[in-house]
Scaffold this motif. Structure first.
Motif, PDB file in Angstrom:
ATOM      1  N   ARG A 116      -8.623  -6.531  -3.046  1.00 14.22           N
ATOM      2  CA  ARG A 116      -8.514  -5.127  -2.674  1.00 14.22           C
ATOM      3  C   ARG A 116      -9.260  -4.812  -1.391  1.00 14.22           C
ATOM      4  N   ILE A 159       0.845  -1.190   0.000  1.00 10.95           N
ATOM      5  CA  ILE A 159       0.000   0.000   0.000  1.00 10.95           C
ATOM      6  C   ILE A 159       0.882   1.242   0.000  1.00 10.95           C
ATOM      7  N   ASP A 160       0.326   2.333  -0.427  1.00 13.53           N
ATOM      8  CA  ASP A 160       1.025   3.610  -0.413  1.00 13.53           C
ATOM      9  C   ASP A 160       0.935   4.162   1.008  1.00 13.53           C
ATOM     10  N   LYS A 205       0.452   8.033   1.432  1.00  8.34           N
ATOM     11  CA  LYS A 205      -0.928   8.458   1.204  1.00  8.34           C
ATOM     12  C   LYS A 205      -1.826   8.007   2.353  1.00  8.34           C
ATOM     13  N   VAL A 249     -10.677   1.699  -0.281  1.00  7.71           N
ATOM     14  CA  VAL A 249     -10.494   0.785  -1.400  1.00  7.71           C
ATOM     15  C   VAL A 249      -9.034   0.727  -1.851  1.00  7.71           C
ATOM     16  N   ASP A 250      -8.277   1.782  -1.539  1.00  6.60           N
ATOM     17  CA  ASP A 250      -6.863   1.821  -1.937  1.00  6.60           C
ATOM     18  C   ASP A 250      -5.940   1.153  -0.914  1.00  6.60           C
ATOM     19  N   PHE A 251      -6.523   0.707   0.194  1.00  5.29           N
ATOM     20  CA  PHE A 251      -5.685   0.166   1.273  1.00  5.29           C
ATOM     21  C   PHE A 251      -6.176  -1.220   1.693  1.00  5.29           C
ATOM     22  N   ASP A 272     -14.195   6.580   1.587  1.00  8.43           N
ATOM     23  CA  ASP A 272     -14.015   6.387   0.145  1.00  8.43           C
ATOM     24  C   ASP A 272     -12.587   6.019  -0.230  1.00  8.43           C
ATOM     25  N   ASN A 273     -11.646   6.213   0.682  1.00 11.53           N
ATOM     26  CA  ASN A 273     -10.245   5.923   0.381  1.00 11.53           C
ATOM     27  C   ASN A 273      -9.826   4.500   0.767  1.00 11.53           C
TER      28      ASN A 273
END
Length: 610
Positions: A211, A84-85, A88, A135-137, A132-133
């Protein structure tokens, strides 16, 4: 040979049958059973704990005292939290890289494959910001739960607070069944009634893709279990009376305890200084707790059950009751106000009987009453006579609930102190003391210590003419439940009911024409019976004490007020107690003079603690 050839066909048939079973199973797996298809499409099955709603608390009239407010925990499964980033992530979550590393390390230490809390008690706004974020983690997800909320700012000490279970508690077998991140009662009723309030957690199994996005429940929820909410508690507290008492005690140090004599139900339990219970909930719980802990006025200290004080002159009532039971005093007994024995607080009429002595709170009178019990002539040896007399006295005094825990449904309660012969033998030796050594006990000073709860309970005993029910804060567990059975047991003092009449008459005189005339309730047709006390304080101004009950017949409320460094009981504690009684029995303060008293007391008067 034919026999062997027959066996060959049997073996072949068995192999064919086994092969057919495998083919059918493979067909079922690949074509008919979609759970394997789901498992192929999704990366993991997630076990999500469903936290139960903690039981609510209400006052005796159904007013809500404690509710549940939604919060959100950000959970992490270390095995899934890969690639993961992190920069961010930290920006979105509002944390530093060091904090991220520390929290991930802690999560891995707990379990590499099981979820654990990463960030806790997120508000609705914080949850909306990060939702909403997520999903990126992968490996991170939200778990909803509740914390305590309060529709008022009262009753902080009695209600207590909840907190996260500690690692040490998790290792303790008595906390079996709890998990990291669970909340439990830390103090007050939250702790005392934890097993009823906590409920039972449930579990939900969901399928998530690589994801971390949920793809639905596993097996249509076949293996899910529902959480079960904790039981609600109906307290004995009168919220409006509690608020009123806290208003009177604002800016002061001390306590007020009010009890319904006929049941032992606690109507009000005030510890001053107090604090807003909402301070010990949510994300700032830890910081707020440390601020309260370091505050020099000790707002976390629960004075009604934990503070012990000399009882002062209110103890003269117990001395009179014990002496009448021992046969050394009658209602018509008179003693001179002899200042050579002990000083009296003021000049007054000759105490020709018990009623006058109580009305005027004559110190020399009760010096002689106590001496009549201790030096009753049980032995010709003056040392042995004092020892036997003091131990006989102590048996009576402990029957009033002094020098022992009353057993209130509260996690902390001090016993207090009432000395016996062994106590003085340790200090002076078996022949090193006699009555002149211990005379200060006669007026509630010296080696005595009682809690405000014990004082209020003693007032209830006098109101009931000799018995009490264990004071308690919970009227029922569940909406239609009952209090725990131990709070329905009647406890009798060692003093016969017939001896209470003269003492109660004396208490009426205290209010009508004695040391507590400011406490009269004649304007509302209520006879208040009370006793003032001024407790010597070597560290500053004397403490103000008053106990009372009302009405005289069929009492509905017994009360004890203790205000530290407030001076005489007649000026500080007595009017506060009478206002509380008037408020409870009539629901308002009726006259202009009484309202002026109320304003002056709320304002602090001359005894406000700065």
């Amino acid at each position: 040979m034919k026999y062997l050839e027959g066996r060959k066909y049997v073996i072949q048939a068995i192999f064919l049958a086994i092969g057919a079973v495998y083919l059918i199973k493979l067909f079922y797996i690949q074509v008919l059973d979609d759970s394997y298809k789901t498992a192929a499409e999704n990366n993991a099955m997630r076990r999500v704990v469903q936290y139960p709603f903690r039981g609510l608390m209400y006052d005796r009239d159904g007013k809500l005292l404690v509710e549940n407010k939604p919060v959100y925990d950000l959970m992490v499964v270390p095995k899934e939290a890969k690639a993961i980033d992190t920069l961010k992530f930290c920006q979105v979550m509002g944390i530093t890289m060091d904090e991220y590393r520390e929290k991930i390390k802690a999560a891995k230490a707990y379990s590499y494959v099981k979820s654990s809390p990463f960030l806790q008690r997120l508000t609705n706004e914080e949850f909306a910001h990060i939702q909403d974020n997520l999903v990126d983690f992968p490996g991170f997800y939200i778990n909803a739960r509740t914390v305590r909320g309060y529709p008022h700012q009262s009753l902080s000490h009695a209600l207590g607070y909840i907190g996260e279970i500690s690692p040490r508690q998790l290792e303790d077998s008595s906390f079996k069944g709890y998990m990291p991140g669970d909340y439990l009662g830390v103090s007050g009723l939250e702790k005392e009634y934890e097993k009823y309030l906590m409920g039972r957690r449930g579990v939900k199994y969901t399928m998530v893709n690589v994801r971390g996005i949920e793809k639905g429940s596993f097996k249509n929820g076949e293996y899910d279990t529902l959480s079960i909410a904790g039981q609600n508690l109906i307290t004995t507290i009168d919220l409006e009376l509690q608020k009123y008492g806290e208003k009177l005690m604002a800016g002061k140090v001390g306590s007020i305890v009010a009890i319904e004599p006929q049941t032992g139900e606690i109507l009000s339990m005030i510890s001053a200084p107090y604090y807003d219970p909402s301070l010990l909930t949510g994300k700032e719980l830890g910081n707020n707790y440390m601020k309260l802990l370091r505050d020099p006025i000790k707002p976390l200290f629960n004075r009604p059950t934990m503070a012990t004080y000399p009882p002062g002159s209110i103890f003269k009532l117990a001395q009179a009751l014990i002496a009448m039971q021992e046969g050394t005093l009658t209602a018509s007994t008179g003693y001179p106000c002899n200042w050579s024995l002990v000083r009296c607080s003021h000049r007054h009429a000759y105490p020709a009987n018990l009623g006058i002595a109580i009305e005027q709170s004559c110190n020399p009178y009760f010096y002689q009453v106590f001496r009549s019990v201790v030096n009753k002539g049980r032995s010709n040896n003056v040392y042995l006579d004092a020892k036997l007399g003091l131990d006989a006295w102590r048996e009576h005094v402990t029957s009033f609930g002094f020098a022992s825990q009353l057993g209130i449904d509260f996690p902390q309660e001090k016993k207090g102190l009432m000395p016996g012969s062994k106590f003085y033998d340790k200090i002076y030796g078996p022949k090193g003391w006699k009555f002149p050594t211990i005379y200060s006990i006669s007026i509630g000073q010296g080696e005595t210590g009682v809690t405000p709860l014990q004082m209020a309970n003693f007032a209830a005993i006098v109101a009931n003419r000799g018995y009490y029910y264990t004071p308690h804060l919970i009227r029922s567990v569940g909406e239609k439940g009952k209090p725990l059975p131990e709070y329905s047991v009647k406890h009798h003092s060692s003093v016969a009911p017939k001896h209470f009449g003269p003492v109660i008459d004396g208490m009426e005189r205290v209010v009508q024409s004695g040391t507590a005339q400011f406490a009269k309730l004649n304007h509302v047709g209520i006879t208040l019976c009370g006793k003032t006390g001024t407790v010597q304080n070597p560290h500053g101004k004397d403490h103000s004490v008053f106990i009372a009950f009302a009405p005289k017949e069929n009492p509905k409320i017994a009360i004890a007020v203790y205000v530290e460094n407030a001076g005489g009981g007649a000026v500080a504690a007595a009017p506060m107690a009478s206002l509380m009684v008037e408020k409870y029995l009539t629901d308002s303060i009726k006259t202009a003079p009484r309202k002026r008293w109320e304003e002056w007391l709320i304002d602090g008067g001359f005894y406000k603690i700065n």
